[in-house]
Design an enzyme around this catalytic site. Structure first.
Site, PDB file in Angstrom:
ATOM      1  CG  ASN A  91       5.279   4.125  -6.216  1.00 40.10           C
ATOM      2  OD1 ASN A  91       4.711   3.369  -7.000  1.00 40.10           O
ATOM      3  ND2 ASN A  91       5.398   5.419  -6.456  1.00 40.10           N
TER       4      ASN A  91
ATOM      5  CD  GLU B  26     -13.742   0.949  -3.548  1.00 46.56           C
ATOM      6  OE1 GLU B  26     -14.555   1.629  -4.208  1.00 46.56           O
ATOM      7  OE2 GLU B  26     -13.222   1.342  -2.484  1.00 46.56           O
TER       8      GLU B  26
ATOM      9  CG  ASP C  42      -6.858   6.293  -9.274  1.00 50.70           C
ATOM     10  OD1 ASP C  42      -7.779   6.503 -10.093  1.00 50.70           O
ATOM     11  OD2 ASP C  42      -6.293   7.187  -8.636  1.00 50.70           O
TER      12      ASP C  42
ATOM     13  CD  GLU D 247      -2.697   1.494   0.229  1.00 49.38           C
ATOM     14  OE1 GLU D 247      -2.712   2.661  -0.209  1.00 49.38           O
ATOM     15  OE2 GLU D 247      -3.379   0.566  -0.248  1.00 49.38           O
TER      16      GLU D 247
END
Length: 288
Positions: free
Chosen positions: A144, A245, A167, A111
């Site tokens: 990342n 989600e 995203d 994350e």
């Protein structure tokens, strides 16, 4: 105030004066999500926070992530290495579920957001405390992955990579930020075990799903699994229902789109020739 609440208050104080600021949640206590909320997404290409990463995967210390995990699947150096990645793990729903579903595998949630990473870490610690001997095979790390995967993971060391509700980066100028692209798929193919490794992708955005299909189907190192193959994979069911989600999407009554791709053996990959090097229509190439 009860005795338990007094004890928690005492533990949360740092050494020093009464009322000094301490951690929101003590290790072993289940964190409350409301204290760890963060922006839903960030730009991975311009995120300039400092990340800790080694110069080479062999220098990565996994002992702090899996201190009590016992498994026969170890590296040549007799170290436990993660083989299942939940990239963009969010609040850790799938990471926790995979730890139970794959008890012999080391699962790692990745994350980019600091507060969310801390929430998942505390959540895992709480599960370990409440269930002694369980959830020792899962952990979380802030990183990342669009930049630092080559510093962290060895070639051919991963068995599963999950991308759950990433995203969508709707604007065309932001498409390079998408976690699935032709360039990144080559990296994922490098890390996945040939013939074994699988890449899982799910979203509630049809346009992004079509993007995944377009790039994964055209990549020479991936084969799309059939509907029957996906139905027989318990990880697909977990991906579909266990993420926070995904549960939000279910409550909204929105459709989910998903696909799974297997990293093929190099010997079965389509040979690259002058005839198929460029796609039809690319750089003026025409098959007609």
């Amino acid at each position: 105030m009860t005795k338990t609440e007094n004890e928690k208050k005492r533990l949360r104080r740092k050494e020093g004066e009464e009322g000094a600021p301490g951690p929101i949640t003590v290790d072993g206590d289940m964190p409350q999500k409301k204290f760890y909320r963060s922006r839903a997404h960030c730009n991975p290409l311009s995120h300039n926070d400092t990340f800790d990463y080694p110069s080479h995967p062999s220098k990565m210390d996994w002992s702090t992530h899996y201190p009590n995990f016992k498994t026969e699947e170890k590296s040549a150096a007799n170290r436990v290495l993660p083989t299942v990645l939940d990239i963009g793990c969010g609040f850790g729903g799938l990471t926790i579920a995979l730890a139970t579903l794959l008890p012999t595998k080391a699962v790692l949630g990745l994350e980019i957001r600091a507060k969310v990473t801390e929430y998942v870490r505390l959540r895992i610690m709480a599960h370990r405390k409440e269930n002694p001997g369980q959830f020792e095979n899962c952990s979380v790390m802030r990183s990342n992955t669009m930049k630092f995967m080559p510093n962290i993971f060895h070639h051919g060391s991963l068995e599963k990579i999950f991308f759950c509700f990433p995203d969508p980066h709707f604007k065309k100028k932001n498409h390079p930020r998408r976690i699935v692209s032709q360039r990144l798929l080559s990296e994922y193919a490098y890390f996945l075990k040939p013939g074994i490794g699988k890449l899982y992708a799910i979203t509630d955005v049809e346009d992004l799903h079509n993007w995944h299909l377009k790039h994964c189907r055209s990549h020479p190192m991936f084969r799309e699994l059939t509907k029957e193959e996906m139905e027989n994979d318990p990880c697909v069911k977990a991906m579909y229902s266990e993420t926070e989600e995904g549960k939000k999407v279910e409550r909204a009554g929105t459709k989910k789109y998903y696909a799974v791709y297997q990293r093929i053996e190099l010997s079965t990959a389509e040979p690259i020739t002058a005839a198929n090097f460029f796609a039809d229509g690319q750089f003026g190439v025409s098959s007609s």
